[in-house]
Design a protein around this motif. Structure first.
Motif, PDB file in Angstrom:
ATOM      1  N   THR A 300      35.903  42.115  48.150  1.00 31.90           N
ATOM      2  CA  THR A 300      35.778  40.415  47.629  1.00 31.90           C
ATOM      3  C   THR A 300      35.195  40.487  45.950  1.00 31.90           C
ATOM      4  O   THR A 300      35.164  39.545  45.472  1.00 31.90           O
ATOM      5  CB  THR A 300      35.235  39.709  48.231  1.00 31.90           C
ATOM      6  OG1 THR A 300      33.817  40.109  48.765  1.00 31.90           O
ATOM      7  CG2 THR A 300      35.825  39.402  49.735  1.00 31.90           C
ATOM      8  N   ALA A 301      34.434  41.481  45.894  1.00 31.67           N
ATOM      9  CA  ALA A 301      33.480  41.729  44.602  1.00 31.67           C
ATOM     10  C   ALA A 301      33.134  42.933  44.528  1.00 31.67           C
ATOM     11  O   ALA A 301      33.372  43.892  45.350  1.00 31.67           O
ATOM     12  CB  ALA A 301      32.552  40.639  44.614  1.00 31.67           C
ATOM     13  N   PRO A 302      32.469  43.504  43.601  1.00 32.55           N
ATOM     14  CA  PRO A 302      31.920  44.722  43.118  1.00 32.55           C
ATOM     15  C   PRO A 302      30.922  44.946  44.388  1.00 32.55           C
ATOM     16  O   PRO A 302      29.993  44.062  44.484  1.00 32.55           O
ATOM     17  CB  PRO A 302      31.252  44.784  41.810  1.00 32.55           C
ATOM     18  CG  PRO A 302      32.157  43.928  41.068  1.00 32.55           C
ATOM     19  CD  PRO A 302      32.451  42.916  41.993  1.00 32.55           C
ATOM     20  N   ASP A 303      31.197  45.945  45.201  1.00 23.29           N
ATOM     21  CA  ASP A 303      30.382  46.281  46.281  1.00 23.29           C
ATOM     22  C   ASP A 303      30.154  45.210  47.334  1.00 23.29           C
ATOM     23  O   ASP A 303      29.085  45.119  48.152  1.00 23.29           O
ATOM     24  CB  ASP A 303      29.014  46.751  45.742  1.00 23.29           C
ATOM     25  CG  ASP A 303      28.925  48.267  45.150  1.00 23.29           C
ATOM     26  OD1 ASP A 303      29.895  48.851  45.314  1.00 23.29           O
ATOM     27  OD2 ASP A 303      28.007  48.539  44.356  1.00 23.29           O
ATOM     28  N   ARG A 304      31.122  44.099  47.652  1.00 18.01           N
ATOM     29  CA  ARG A 304      30.990  43.452  48.577  1.00 18.01           C
ATOM     30  C   ARG A 304      32.190  43.433  49.334  1.00 18.01           C
ATOM     31  O   ARG A 304      33.532  43.528  48.670  1.00 18.01           O
ATOM     32  CB  ARG A 304      30.907  41.871  48.011  1.00 18.01           C
ATOM     33  CG  ARG A 304      29.649  41.537  47.225  1.00 18.01           C
ATOM     34  CD  ARG A 304      28.511  41.543  48.135  1.00 18.01           C
ATOM     35  NE  ARG A 304      28.359  40.493  49.088  1.00 18.01           N
ATOM     36  CZ  ARG A 304      27.449  40.314  49.891  1.00 18.01           C
ATOM     37  NH1 ARG A 304      26.300  41.361  49.846  1.00 18.01           N
ATOM     38  NH2 ARG A 304      27.432  39.491  50.743  1.00 18.01           N
ATOM     39  N   TYR A 305      32.466  43.303  50.641  1.00 15.93           N
ATOM     40  CA  TYR A 305      33.550  43.425  51.583  1.00 15.93           C
ATOM     41  C   TYR A 305      33.302  42.495  52.708  1.00 15.93           C
ATOM     42  O   TYR A 305      32.310  41.704  53.108  1.00 15.93           O
ATOM     43  CB  TYR A 305      33.465  44.918  52.122  1.00 15.93           C
ATOM     44  CG  TYR A 305      33.236  45.802  51.044  1.00 15.93           C
ATOM     45  CD1 TYR A 305      34.369  46.541  50.619  1.00 15.93           C
ATOM     46  CD2 TYR A 305      31.950  46.419  50.588  1.00 15.93           C
ATOM     47  CE1 TYR A 305      34.179  47.589  49.601  1.00 15.93           C
ATOM     48  CE2 TYR A 305      31.871  47.324  49.634  1.00 15.93           C
ATOM     49  CZ  TYR A 305      32.997  48.161  48.986  1.00 15.93           C
ATOM     50  OH  TYR A 305      32.986  48.942  48.335  1.00 15.93           O
ATOM     51  N   GLN A 306      34.863  42.130  53.143  1.00 16.07           N
ATOM     52  CA  GLN A 306      34.793  41.362  54.371  1.00 16.07           C
ATOM     53  C   GLN A 306      35.871  41.998  55.187  1.00 16.07           C
ATOM     54  O   GLN A 306      36.854  42.455  54.745  1.00 16.07           O
ATOM     55  CB  GLN A 306      34.952  39.952  53.951  1.00 16.07           C
ATOM     56  CG  GLN A 306      36.373  39.485  53.310  1.00 16.07           C
ATOM     57  CD  GLN A 306      36.321  38.112  52.757  1.00 16.07           C
ATOM     58  OE1 GLN A 306      35.306  37.544  52.927  1.00 16.07           O
ATOM     59  NE2 GLN A 306      37.411  37.460  52.628  1.00 16.07           N
ATOM     60  N   PHE A 307      36.068  41.471  56.427  1.00 15.32           N
ATOM     61  CA  PHE A 307      37.021  41.718  57.362  1.00 15.32           C
ATOM     62  C   PHE A 307      38.019  40.329  57.519  1.00 15.32           C
ATOM     63  O   PHE A 307      37.674  39.423  57.360  1.00 15.32           O
ATOM     64  CB  PHE A 307      36.460  41.786  58.797  1.00 15.32           C
ATOM     65  CG  PHE A 307      36.007  43.367  59.231  1.00 15.32           C
ATOM     66  CD1 PHE A 307      36.924  44.511  59.198  1.00 15.32           C
ATOM     67  CD2 PHE A 307      34.749  43.385  59.689  1.00 15.32           C
ATOM     68  CE1 PHE A 307      36.577  45.738  59.369  1.00 15.32           C
ATOM     69  CE2 PHE A 307      34.591  44.778  59.910  1.00 15.32           C
ATOM     70  CZ  PHE A 307      35.282  45.976  59.792  1.00 15.32           C
ATOM     71  N   HIS A 308      39.401  40.706  57.552  1.00 17.98           N
ATOM     72  CA  HIS A 308      39.954  39.712  58.151  1.00 17.98           C
ATOM     73  C   HIS A 308      39.510  39.367  59.519  1.00 17.98           C
ATOM     74  O   HIS A 308      38.976  40.421  60.347  1.00 17.98           O
ATOM     75  CB  HIS A 308      41.590  40.178  58.335  1.00 17.98           C
ATOM     76  CG  HIS A 308      42.481  38.911  58.768  1.00 17.98           C
ATOM     77  ND1 HIS A 308      42.646  38.586  60.114  1.00 17.98           N
ATOM     78  CD2 HIS A 308      43.363  38.202  58.024  1.00 17.98           C
ATOM     79  CE1 HIS A 308      43.428  37.536  60.274  1.00 17.98           C
ATOM     80  NE2 HIS A 308      43.835  37.438  58.872  1.00 17.98           N
ATOM     81  N   ASP A 309      39.491  38.173  60.355  1.00 20.71           N
ATOM     82  CA  ASP A 309      38.796  37.916  61.277  1.00 20.71           C
ATOM     83  C   ASP A 309      39.462  38.691  62.368  1.00 20.71           C
ATOM     84  O   ASP A 309      38.577  39.077  63.355  1.00 20.71           O
ATOM     85  CB  ASP A 309      38.466  36.367  61.634  1.00 20.71           C
ATOM     86  CG  ASP A 309      39.955  35.774  61.592  1.00 20.71           C
ATOM     87  OD1 ASP A 309      41.116  36.141  61.372  1.00 20.71           O
ATOM     88  OD2 ASP A 309      40.169  34.713  61.707  1.00 20.71           O
ATOM     89  N   LEU A 310      40.745  38.726  62.531  1.00 16.78           N
ATOM     90  CA  LEU A 310      41.405  39.470  63.612  1.00 16.78           C
ATOM     91  C   LEU A 310      40.700  41.273  63.493  1.00 16.78           C
ATOM     92  O   LEU A 310      40.518  41.692  64.569  1.00 16.78           O
ATOM     93  CB  LEU A 310      42.811  39.553  63.359  1.00 16.78           C
ATOM     94  CG  LEU A 310      43.371  38.140  63.539  1.00 16.78           C
ATOM     95  CD1 LEU A 310      45.008  38.244  63.332  1.00 16.78           C
ATOM     96  CD2 LEU A 310      43.168  37.489  65.036  1.00 16.78           C
ATOM     97  N   LEU A 311      40.811  41.565  62.281  1.00 18.15           N
ATOM     98  CA  LEU A 311      40.314  42.838  62.220  1.00 18.15           C
ATOM     99  C   LEU A 311      38.759  43.234  62.651  1.00 18.15           C
ATOM    100  O   LEU A 311      38.455  44.187  63.303  1.00 18.15           O
ATOM    101  CB  LEU A 311      40.432  43.481  61.004  1.00 18.15           C
ATOM    102  CG  LEU A 311      42.092  43.813  60.731  1.00 18.15           C
ATOM    103  CD1 LEU A 311      42.244  43.990  58.948  1.00 18.15           C
ATOM    104  CD2 LEU A 311      42.378  45.306  61.400  1.00 18.15           C
ATOM    105  N   ARG A 312      37.936  42.076  62.465  1.00 17.71           N
ATOM    106  CA  ARG A 312      36.613  42.018  62.564  1.00 17.71           C
ATOM    107  C   ARG A 312      36.454  42.396  64.255  1.00 17.71           C
ATOM    108  O   ARG A 312      35.542  42.994  64.767  1.00 17.71           O
ATOM    109  CB  ARG A 312      35.843  41.008  62.292  1.00 17.71           C
ATOM    110  CG  ARG A 312      34.512  40.884  62.735  1.00 17.71           C
ATOM    111  CD  ARG A 312      33.780  39.678  62.440  1.00 17.71           C
ATOM    112  NE  ARG A 312      33.575  39.560  60.847  1.00 17.71           N
ATOM    113  CZ  ARG A 312      32.336  40.027  60.283  1.00 17.71           C
ATOM    114  NH1 ARG A 312      31.576  40.690  60.993  1.00 17.71           N
ATOM    115  NH2 ARG A 312      32.485  40.048  58.983  1.00 17.71           N
ATOM    116  N   ALA A 313      37.255  41.427  64.839  1.00 17.14           N
ATOM    117  CA  ALA A 313      37.139  41.236  66.337  1.00 17.14           C
ATOM    118  C   ALA A 313      37.741  42.635  66.975  1.00 17.14           C
ATOM    119  O   ALA A 313      37.066  43.251  67.875  1.00 17.14           O
ATOM    120  CB  ALA A 313      38.384  40.206  66.999  1.00 17.14           C
TER     121      ALA A 313
END
Length: 728
Positions: A300-313
């Motif tokens: 989402t930004a330099p050195d920032r990340y997130q899961f799609h909610d299904l992938l997090r689960a």
């Protein structure tokens, strides 16, 4: 991928010049809705010249969804409102948001909404803005109550699903058979997220026949359940594609993927990702890039990340099935202690005079962060603030009670000045529950004192006194003299705010020598300054001046700008009462310079009241109005209704001095109503005393009689002066 019919339906809702707060629900297709919404937003950006706002509400995330208050805070900051100026309550923030959008044409995209209640405060009301809401739920309440138009978004048509597969694999594979591509798309239920992951797998194996890949995918058994993106067939397809892609990962990347499912944050940085997997940052960055490349993670930004909610689960489920309970707990423990030590480092800049907790050692190859200056520390706490409730909840659920309450306490000491203290109170309650399970009485004492401080700031005076009285009893029973002094000082501040001045003076006079005995000169000076405020409020000007000058000298010698600023604000008020506005102006200007340098809007807002008084006394009426109006704005956004009402009173007195009596009466009546609602009898009486001098005699007589009733319990010089002024 055109999604022609849905895009055309969206286009029909925004024909030129006809958009008036339409709300569109694009639902049931899981991951595909976001892609469509973003592409359509880009396509129509010229129709919204004032910009676009986006929020992922995380309604289906395994953790807590984004609240309307959190989303509003992000929107208001994007619209140019400084973080410290954002109102501390949902209603205030929503009202400001609506006012800012009233004359603008903005597209607001709310992704992954769970309920209509989550969305409703984010609607702009009137004007020409449009809101596009995506959800897996139908959100019927928005359609019924708010006039939303619903568009049901199905899976991709087969030709578009095939085209998506071809687009991702183009340049990596020779032309694949169209029938096989169609079969692959059907195995993915023609869902965009599954299609992209499958296509990335195909692109990374250019020499493997598509038939082999299809057979591999068809044979992949589902290892998890409880996910649903609509129909059971779609859920099965998503599970299968996730498992297929996950099993193709190299072992280090697969391990990082599943351990990231333990991280409770909605998003996370490089360092915390490395911590949870017990990696150095260089190796973690390499593996994170691999996960982003396979569409199992978003950057989402330099050195920032997130899961799609299904992938997090899915990642969380893989951690539960493949990591031992001991390894999962070790990963969580590493993460919690890393955040704890990093917040402790931020505390050193944000609350340098507060005592640090004795923390467990941080473990692993990634050291906690340190900060070069105050701004860097404040920026980090602001960015990570949404993560802390999830961390505390995870710690408490895992039985790490000491880490839970220490996280709560350390975050309080590192609380960013821009954030409302009310946001911390729920955390404080969780921290107290964890502290009560800790055998060390210091745990309860520290949390109770912080709860008392936060309750005082939130005008929950009775709750604050209960917490502080309990803390005081614990301190005395365990011989903790330092925290006894802290509790007494805070009890005095609550009595000061409620004008129980004798009790306040007694608490401060008891606290100051305790601080000296514990060799805490900074806190002793603070207690002396608080006592000076008590003297000033009772009209004992000479005593107030002596105590204030003593406190100012001590704070300056100790290098404590916050304490010096407060003493300067006091000194300005004293000099004004002594008839020396020039000295008063110098003192309050110096105080406000300190508040601005600290990015501390709580202090700025309060000290502006004194600046306004000085400006009014010197007939600088325009400047005084500006000071009072900014003070009122800041106090409203900080959620301090009592001090906002003081700014209204100051505004009224300026209007009265400039012949605008009707405006003055209006502001004074607002102040009366606010102080009455807060149960602040003294300030209500002062407002009514001013009001009595501006209205007809019949009303004035009633106001004067009410003033006498309200101040009957008070016998100090200021109360006597007010009785004399109303002539009753």
């Amino acid at each position: 991928m055109n999604r022609t019919s849905e895009l055309a339906e969206l286009d029909a809702l925004v024909s030129e010049g006809t958009v008036v707060s339409l709300h569109v629900i694009a639902g049931t297709a899981g991951a595909g809705k976001t892609s469509l919404a973003l592409r359509w937003a880009h396509r129509v950006k010229e129709r919204f010249p004032d910009g676009q706002l986006f929020a992922n509400l995380r309604g289906y995330d395994p953790g807590e969804p984004v609240t309307a208050e959190q989303a509003l805070r992000g929107f208001l900051r994007a619209l140019g409102v400084p973080a410290a100026d954002v109102p501390g309550d949902v209603d205030g923030a929503a009202a400001l948001f609506r006012s800012l959008l009233a004359e603008r044409r903005v597209l607001v995209l709310l992704d992954n909404a769970a309920t209509a209640a989550q969305v409703r405060p984010l609607l702009p009301g009137g004007g020409e803005s449009l809101v596009l809401v995506t959800s897996r739920s139908r959100l019927s309440g928005l359609a019924v109550r708010d006039g939303a138009r619903r568009i049901t978004l199905g899976t991709l048509p087969e030709p578009e699903a095939v085209a998506l597969l071809q687009a991702v694999t183009s340049g990596y594979r020779s032309a694949d058979d169209l029938d096989q591509l169609a079969e692959l798309s059907r195995l993915c239920a023609r869902l965009p997220l599954a299609l992209r992951i499958a296509a990335e797998r195909a692109a990374s194996h250019p020499h493997m026949g598509l038939g082999e890949l299809i057979a591999d995918l068809r044979d992949e058994s589902a290892l998890w359940d409880a996910l649903s993106t609509g129909s059971e067939d779609e859920a099965e397809a998503v599970r299968t594609v996730f498992a297929w892609s996950y099993r193709a990962l190299p072992a280090p990347a697969a391990r990082l993927f599943r351990l990231l499912g333990i991280h409770p944050g909605a998003d996370f940085g490089l360092h915390s990702a490395a911590v949870v997997a017990d990696l150095n940052t260089g190796k973690a960055r390499q593996l994170l890039d691999d996960l982003v490349g396979t569409h199992l993670l978003e950057q989402t930004a330099p050195d920032r990340y997130q899961f799609h909610d299904l992938l997090r689960a899915y990642a969380t489920d893989q951690a539960r099935s493949e990591e031992s309970p001991e390894d999962r707990d070790a990963a969580l423990h590493r993460l919690l202690t890393w955040y704890l030590h990093t917040a402790d480092a931020a505390q050193g800049w944000i609350s340098p005079s507060e005592d640090h907790l004795r923390l467990p050692p941080a473990v692993g190859p990634v050291a906690p962060l340190t900060f070069a200056d105050y701004d860097a520390a404040a920026d980090w706490t602001e960015r990570e603030l949404p993560t802390y409730p999830r961390l505390v909840a995870a710690a408490a659920a895992a039985g790490h009670d000491r880490l839970a309450w220490q996280l709560v306490e350390t975050l309080w000491q590192a609380w960013p000045p821009s954030a409302p203290v009310t946001d911390w109170l729920n955390l404080g309650a969780t921290g107290l529950a964890s502290a009560e399970r800790d055998p060390d009485p210091l745990a309860r004492i520290r949390i109770l004192i912080s709860l008392g401080t936060a309750c005082r700031a939130a005008h929950r005076h009775a709750d604050g006194l209960r917490s502080l009285t309990t803390a005081l009893e614990l301190c005395r029973s365990t011989g903790n003299r330092l925290d006894e002094a802290h509790a007494l000082n805070l009890i005095g501040l609550i009595h000061l705010r409620t004008r129980e001045l004798d009790r306040a003076a007694s608490a401060f006079d008891t606290a100051a020598p305790l601080f000296r005995a514990e060799d805490r000169p900074r806190w002793a000076a603070t207690a002396v300054a608080n006592a000076a405020t008590t003297y000033l409020n009772t009209g004992r000007i000479a005593e107030a001046a002596t105590a204030t000058e003593q406190a100012l000298a001590a704070h300056r010698a100790l290098g404590n700008p916050r304490g010096a600023g407060n003493a300067l604000r006091m000194l300005a008020a004293i000099r004004l009462e002594e008839g020396n506005p020039v000295a008063a102006r110098k003192a309050i200007d110096d105080a406000l310079d300190i508040a601005l340098s600290l990015r501390d809007h709580t202090r700025e807002a309060y000290w502006l009241l004194t600046l306004g008084d000085v400006q009014r006394a010197t007939s600088a009426h325009g400047d005084a109005l500006a000071s009072f109006q900014r003070s009122a704005m800041l106090h409203r956004r900080l959620g301090d209704r009592g001090r906002e009402a003081l700014a209204w009173r100051g505004t009224a007195l300026v209007y009265a001095a400039t012949g605008r009596g009707e405006d003055a009466v209006g502001f004074l009546r607002q102040a009366v109503a606010a102080h009455r609602a807060l149960g602040d009898a003294w300030e209500e009486a002062v407002d009514l005393g001013h009001l009595a001098g501006l209205v007809a005699e019949g009303d004035a007589r009633a106001y004067r009689g009410r003033v006498v009733e309200l101040i009957a319990p008070y016998g100090d010089p200021r109360a006597e002066a007010l009785r004399g002024a109303v002539g009753e």
